[in-house]
Design a protein around this motif. Sequence first.
Motif, short mmCIF file in Angstrom:
data_model
loop_
_atom_site.label_atom_id
_atom_site.label_comp_id
_atom_site.label_asym_id
_atom_site.label_seq_id
_atom_site.Cartn_x
_atom_site.Cartn_y
_atom_site.Cartn_z
N GLU A 33 5.87 0.09 12.52
CA GLU A 33 5.36 -0.99 13.24
C GLU A 33 6.87 -0.94 13.51
O GLU A 33 7.56 -2.03 13.15
CB GLU A 33 4.52 -1.87 12.82
N GLU A 82 -7.01 -3.69 15.71
CA GLU A 82 -7.90 -3.50 13.88
C GLU A 82 -8.03 -2.02 13.49
O GLU A 82 -9.04 -1.87 12.90
CB GLU A 82 -9.69 -3.45 15.15
N THR A 133 -7.19 0.34 11.27
CA THR A 133 -6.11 0.51 10.81
C THR A 133 -5.72 1.33 10.30
O THR A 133 -4.86 2.03 9.50
CB THR A 133 -6.16 -1.02 9.30
N GLN A 182 -3.71 3.25 12.35
CA GLN A 182 -2.23 3.01 11.68
C GLN A 182 -1.86 3.17 10.88
O GLN A 182 -0.18 3.66 10.84
CB GLN A 182 -1.99 1.13 11.96
#
Length: 160
Positions: free
Chosen positions: A138, A123, A125, A128
């Motif tokens: 990733e 969740e 992001t 990330q």
Amino acid sequence: MSGEIVIRRMPPDFTRWHDLLGLILRAFAYMDGVIDPPSSAHNLTADGLREKASQETCFLAMQGENIVGCIFAAEHARHVYVGKLAVEPGFQGKNVGRQLLETVETMARAAGKPVLELQARIELTGNQAAFARLGFVETERTAHAGYHRPTSVTMRKILP
């Protein structure tokens, strides 16, 4: 709060476990109600952090006597796993996390480990994206026990 941020390895005689726990809980608080399952930070204790630090390398971001960030690094056969990267909310966005990660990169290179690895929640992001800007990509998505959907993103950075 003003003054230079200094990154240093946690000293062997460190005793401020409750301060460190408070920092991590404050830094991770924004995840409450956003991620499922809840953050493992809720399961941490001062004694648990002491045990973690006996098995992993911890670096602290200090401003004077104030702990404003931390990062734990666990050496594995071919990589260093980064965990519990936490920055005091008032210091987020001021390159403290970047400095902590760069310190772990230096440690990993010195240990002959060519890769850093971490996990970010599916969740989050924004996290990330921030790690991607720092060179992480990733590599897989995994699910916590009992979940049938991905809950975490594994990201890796090959060190130059």
